[in-house]
Design a protein around this motif. Structure first.
Motif, PDB file in Angstrom:
ATOM      1  N   LYS A 151     -13.642 -22.209 -34.792  1.00  0.00           N
ATOM      2  CA  LYS A 151     -12.354 -21.524 -34.689  1.00  0.00           C
ATOM      3  C   LYS A 151     -11.214 -22.461 -35.050  1.00  0.00           C
ATOM      4  N   ASN A 152     -11.340 -23.727 -34.652  1.00  0.00           N
ATOM      5  CA  ASN A 152     -10.309 -24.705 -34.974  1.00  0.00           C
ATOM      6  C   ASN A 152     -10.225 -24.927 -36.481  1.00  0.00           C
ATOM      7  N   ARG A 153     -11.375 -25.016 -37.154  1.00  0.00           N
ATOM      8  CA  ARG A 153     -11.386 -25.170 -38.620  1.00  0.00           C
ATOM      9  C   ARG A 153     -10.711 -23.988 -39.295  1.00  0.00           C
TER      10      ARG A 153
ATOM     11  N   ARG B  80      -7.355 -24.082 -41.524  1.00  0.00           N
ATOM     12  CA  ARG B  80      -7.354 -23.556 -42.891  1.00  0.00           C
ATOM     13  C   ARG B  80      -6.208 -22.553 -43.078  1.00  0.00           C
ATOM     14  N   GLU B  81      -6.046 -21.673 -42.107  1.00  0.00           N
ATOM     15  CA  GLU B  81      -4.975 -20.672 -42.174  1.00  0.00           C
ATOM     16  C   GLU B  81      -3.602 -21.346 -42.120  1.00  0.00           C
ATOM     17  N   CYS B  82      -3.480 -22.372 -41.302  1.00  0.00           N
ATOM     18  CA  CYS B  82      -2.219 -23.104 -41.198  1.00  0.00           C
ATOM     19  C   CYS B  82      -1.874 -23.778 -42.528  1.00  0.00           C
TER      20      CYS B  82
ATOM     21  N   ARG C  84      -2.899 -22.845 -45.494  1.00  0.00           N
ATOM     22  CA  ARG C  84      -2.581 -21.789 -46.446  1.00  0.00           C
ATOM     23  C   ARG C  84      -1.144 -21.297 -46.259  1.00  0.00           C
ATOM     24  N   LYS C  85      -0.746 -21.090 -45.018  1.00  0.00           N
ATOM     25  CA  LYS C  85       0.617 -20.624 -44.738  1.00  0.00           C
ATOM     26  C   LYS C  85       1.647 -21.662 -45.146  1.00  0.00           C
ATOM     27  N   LYS C  86       1.343 -22.932 -44.898  1.00  0.00           N
ATOM     28  CA  LYS C  86       2.271 -23.999 -45.266  1.00  0.00           C
ATOM     29  C   LYS C  86       2.443 -24.060 -46.778  1.00  0.00           C
ATOM     30  N   LYS C  87       1.325 -23.945 -47.504  1.00  0.00           N
ATOM     31  CA  LYS C  87       1.383 -23.968 -48.963  1.00  0.00           C
ATOM     32  C   LYS C  87       2.224 -22.804 -49.485  1.00  0.00           C
ATOM     33  N   GLU C  88       2.036 -21.644 -48.893  1.00  0.00           N
ATOM     34  CA  GLU C  88       2.795 -20.464 -49.288  1.00  0.00           C
ATOM     35  C   GLU C  88       4.280 -20.637 -48.975  1.00  0.00           C
ATOM     36  N   TYR C  89       4.582 -21.216 -47.816  1.00  0.00           N
ATOM     37  CA  TYR C  89       5.969 -21.448 -47.427  1.00  0.00           C
ATOM     38  C   TYR C  89       6.644 -22.420 -48.387  1.00  0.00           C
TER      39      TYR C  89
ATOM     40  N   SER D 177      -1.461 -10.556 -42.709  1.00  0.00           N
ATOM     41  CA  SER D 177      -2.721 -11.176 -43.110  1.00  0.00           C
ATOM     42  C   SER D 177      -3.290 -12.112 -42.060  1.00  0.00           C
ATOM     43  N   SER D 178      -2.496 -12.542 -41.088  1.00  0.00           N
ATOM     44  CA  SER D 178      -2.998 -13.489 -40.103  1.00  0.00           C
ATOM     45  C   SER D 178      -3.631 -12.806 -38.898  1.00  0.00           C
ATOM     46  N   LEU D 179      -3.639 -11.481 -38.862  1.00  0.00           N
ATOM     47  CA  LEU D 179      -4.240 -10.772 -37.747  1.00  0.00           C
ATOM     48  C   LEU D 179      -5.752 -10.815 -37.846  1.00  0.00           C
ATOM     49  N   PRO D 180      -6.463 -10.859 -36.695  1.00  0.00           N
ATOM     50  CA  PRO D 180      -7.930 -10.889 -36.743  1.00  0.00           C
ATOM     51  C   PRO D 180      -8.494  -9.615 -37.344  1.00  0.00           C
TER      52      PRO D 180
END
Length: 105
Positions: free
Chosen positions: A56-58, A62-64, A66-71, A26-29
């Motif tokens: 791009k930084n935002r 956001r993705e970071c 989301r991944k942390k919450k999932e982890y 899911s993290s692929l462009p």
């Protein structure tokens, strides 16, 4: 190496856990979105470049998050499973101790 649904189910992935494998794709462009904006950034003025970089930084932040919450959710699930397993093992130990005491007496 491609990640398939089978690897997620069976957990045959070396060091990665099932939770980590579920969302690696899911993290692929997405498609050509990245390639179409690269030409604009090269010819853009500094303020446009800055806005593009901030955008791009935002998205990355956001993705970071989301991944942390999932982890964290995955870790919480693992804690719950291990706590249940621990309770079961403690109960089994108590019953075996009781059986052993009755045999000794």
């Amino acid at each position: 190496m491609a990640v398939t649904g089978d690897e997620t189910e069976t957990g045959t992935s070396g060091d990665l856990t099932a939770c980590q494998l579920q969302n690696t794709g899911s993290s692929l462009p997405q498609g050509g979105a990245e390639t179409s904006t690269q030409g604009i950034v090269k010819s853009a003025n500094p303020s446009q470049k800055r806005e593009h970089r901030l955008m791009k930084n935002r998205e990355a932040a956001r993705e970071c998050r989301r991944k942390k919450k999932e982890y964290v959710k995955c870790l919480e699930n693992r804690v719950a499973v291990l706590e249940n397993q621990n309770k079961t093992l403690i109960e089994e130990l108590r019953s075996l101790k009781d059986i052993y005491r009755h045999k000794v007496e």
